[in-house]
Design a protein around this motif. Structure first.
Motif, short mmCIF file in Angstrom:
data_model
loop_
_atom_site.label_atom_id
_atom_site.label_comp_id
_atom_site.label_asym_id
_atom_site.label_seq_id
_atom_site.Cartn_x
_atom_site.Cartn_y
_atom_site.Cartn_z
N TRP A 90 0.83 -1.21 0.00
CA TRP A 90 0.00 0.00 0.00
C TRP A 90 0.86 1.25 0.00
CZ3 TRP A 90 -5.01 0.86 -0.90
CH2 TRP A 90 -5.88 -0.23 -0.85
N GLY A 91 2.00 1.23 0.71
CA GLY A 91 2.88 2.41 0.70
C GLY A 91 3.48 2.66 -0.67
N ARG A 92 3.89 1.60 -1.34
CA ARG A 92 4.41 1.77 -2.71
C ARG A 92 3.34 2.34 -3.65
NH1 ARG A 92 7.73 -3.94 -3.56
NH2 ARG A 92 9.48 -3.44 -2.13
N PHE A 93 2.11 1.80 -3.48
CA PHE A 93 1.02 2.29 -4.33
C PHE A 93 0.76 3.79 -4.10
CE2 PHE A 93 -3.56 3.16 -4.73
CZ PHE A 93 -3.72 2.93 -6.09
N GLY A 94 0.71 4.21 -2.83
CA GLY A 94 0.46 5.64 -2.54
C GLY A 94 1.61 6.52 -3.01
N TRP A 95 2.86 5.98 -2.86
CA TRP A 95 4.01 6.76 -3.31
C TRP A 95 3.98 6.97 -4.83
CZ3 TRP A 95 7.39 10.13 -2.20
CH2 TRP A 95 8.54 10.31 -2.98
N SER A 96 3.55 5.94 -5.56
CA SER A 96 3.47 6.10 -7.02
C SER A 96 2.44 7.16 -7.41
CB SER A 96 3.12 4.75 -7.67
OG SER A 96 1.84 4.31 -7.26
N ILE A 97 1.31 7.20 -6.67
CA ILE A 97 0.29 8.22 -6.96
C ILE A 97 0.84 9.62 -6.69
CG2 ILE A 97 -1.95 9.13 -6.25
CD1 ILE A 97 -2.86 6.30 -5.78
N LEU A 98 1.51 9.78 -5.52
CA LEU A 98 2.05 11.09 -5.18
C LEU A 98 3.12 11.52 -6.19
CD1 LEU A 98 2.40 10.77 -1.30
CD2 LEU A 98 0.69 12.10 -2.58
N LYS A 99 3.94 10.54 -6.61
CA LYS A 99 5.00 10.88 -7.56
C LYS A 99 4.41 11.33 -8.90
CE LYS A 99 7.40 7.59 -9.30
NZ LYS A 99 8.38 6.47 -9.47
N ASP A 100 3.37 10.63 -9.38
CA ASP A 100 2.75 11.03 -10.65
C ASP A 100 2.08 12.40 -10.52
OD1 ASP A 100 3.62 8.69 -11.72
OD2 ASP A 100 1.69 7.63 -11.50
N ALA A 101 1.44 12.63 -9.38
CA ALA A 101 0.77 13.93 -9.19
C ALA A 101 1.79 15.05 -9.14
CB ALA A 101 -0.06 13.91 -7.92
N ALA A 102 2.90 14.82 -8.43
CA ALA A 102 3.93 15.86 -8.35
C ALA A 102 4.53 16.13 -9.73
CB ALA A 102 5.01 15.43 -7.36
N LYS A 123 -4.29 5.51 -12.18
CA LYS A 123 -3.85 4.96 -10.89
C LYS A 123 -5.03 4.74 -9.96
CE LYS A 123 0.61 4.77 -11.60
NZ LYS A 123 1.35 3.49 -11.55
N LEU A 124 -5.95 5.73 -9.98
CA LEU A 124 -7.11 5.61 -9.11
C LEU A 124 -8.00 4.44 -9.52
CD1 LEU A 124 -8.05 9.38 -8.63
CD2 LEU A 124 -6.93 7.85 -7.00
#
Length: 388
Positions: A90-102, A123-124
């Motif tokens: 779950w942490g990897r998944f959230g980090w990928s979302i944050l990275k794409d958004a940034a 991603k969502l």
């Protein structure tokens, strides 16, 4: 002719009858005491068997508890590993979302109007699939919570007072501790006493053999100055009983005899030494180990005064046993004088100086046999008939 009367011609019938009655009475008392000691031995053996069974039960229960705790530990460890890797995913998944958004927000201003918003929406849209593939389900979390609650509640119940999570066998069986304390020979033994033989007595429930002395054997003959035989073994027992009867006896153990009895020095009324009184009055012999002590001088005084066993012809018990052994060897098959017999499914052996030796019959067809030594008899499963 009519005035003739039958005379005893010097034969003392009254003394003969009286002596016969006393001998038979002493023999009957000895047999009763032997039966009582045998019954006590069987009760103690049964108690020891019960204690051993209790120890085995506690050990088995302890092993079962440890296996259960080990299983619970493995289950908890598996759940902990599963939860850890779930959190990592779950942490990897959230980090990928944050990275794409940034990355989308920090794109060049020229491309601000063309931010690939589809990346975030893709991603969502993947979230339901990832949730379905995640190995930790709701019922896993519920089970883990129940197990942790049980450990939290039941843990204090498994801990002892000193904080160690084990069950103490000593606490579970206080009877075993009390018995172990009773057989410790480092403490004084004090209480009422009853004589069993001339050198053995029971003090407060403990069998005590007096140190430095030896009483005449039960079947050993003693003779008065007139040459008449008398029961010196019974007299020694009566002498010991007269010294300790109605008094508090205090014994200081110094070791243990081969028959398991406690060897000790005992006094009555806090001052009178029991062994010294017996030797002084000629009831018993001083052993070779006590020849450099005061007992040797007391024996010399009793011999000079011809008191007790010294009033006529007498042998030391070991000398008499040696003669009985040699005489039995000459008549026994192959020179092996110990008789191994079977009585009521019990295997016992009789020594040449035993009272039952003459009546014992060895019948090979019943598994009975002759032995050359006590070690051979014990190795064949035979127990001593007595401990004389």
């Amino acid at each position: 002719m009519f005035g003739w009367r039958r005379r005893s011609e010097g034969f003392e019938w009254k003394e003969y009858v009286r002596t016969t009655i006393l001998v038979r009475r002493a023999d009957r008392q000895r047999r009763i005491e032997d039966a009582r000691l045998a019954a006590i031995g069987k009760v103690k053996d049964a108690a020891d068997a019960g204690v051993d069974a209790g120890r085995a039960g506690v050990s088995a229960a302890k092993a079962g508890i440890m296996r259960g705790l080990s299983f619970l530990g493995r289950v908890i460890a598996d759940f902990a590993v599963t939860i850890f890797w779930g959190v990592v995913r779950w942490g990897r998944f959230g980090w990928s979302i944050l990275k794409d958004a940034a990355a989308a927000l920090l794109a060049p201003i020229a491309n601000a109007l063309r931010v690939p918003a589809g990346a975030v929406s893709d991603k969502l849209r993947m979230m339901p699939d990832v949730a379905q593939k995640f190995p930790v389900k709701a019922h896993h979390l519920i089970t883990a919570g129940i197990v942790l609650a049980l450990i939290y509640v039941g843990g204090p119940m498994l801990r002892t007072a000193d904080g160690v999570g084990t069950i103490s066998v000593a606490d579970a069986m206080p009877e075993a501790n009390s018995e172990a304390h009773q057989v410790t020979i480092s403490n004084e033994i004090s209480g009422p006493a009853a004589a069993l033989t001339g050198d053995t007595m029971r003090v407060d429930g403990t069998l005590i053999r007096l140190a430095g002395i030896e009483a005449p054997a039960s079947e050993q003959p003693c003779y008065r100055a007139t040459g008449r035989r008398w029961n010196c073994a019974s007299a020694a027992r009566a002498g010991l009983n007269s010294i300790v009867r109605g008094r508090v006896v205090t014994c200081s153990p110094s070791g243990q005899a081969e028959d398991g009895r406690t060897v000790a020095n005992c006094v009555v009324d806090s001052s009178k030494d029991v062994a010294t009184e017996l030797v002084r009055n000629g009831f018993v012999f001083a052993t070779a180990s006590s020849f450099f002590s005061s007992l040797s001088g007391e024996e010399s005084s009793a011999r000079d005064a011809k008191r007790g066993i010294w009033q006529g012809e007498v042998q030391r018990p070991q000398e008499w046993r040696d003669q009985a052994w040699e005489a039995a060897k000459r008549e026994a098959p192959d020179g092996c004088p110990i008789k191994g017999v079977v009585r009521a499914s019990s295997k016992i052996y009789a020594l040449p100086w035993s009272g039952a030796y003459a009546k014992a019959r060895v019948r090979p067809e019943r598994g009975e046999r002759w032995f050359c030594s006590e070690d051979d008899a014990k190795a064949a499963g035979f127990a001593p008939l007595d401990k004389s």
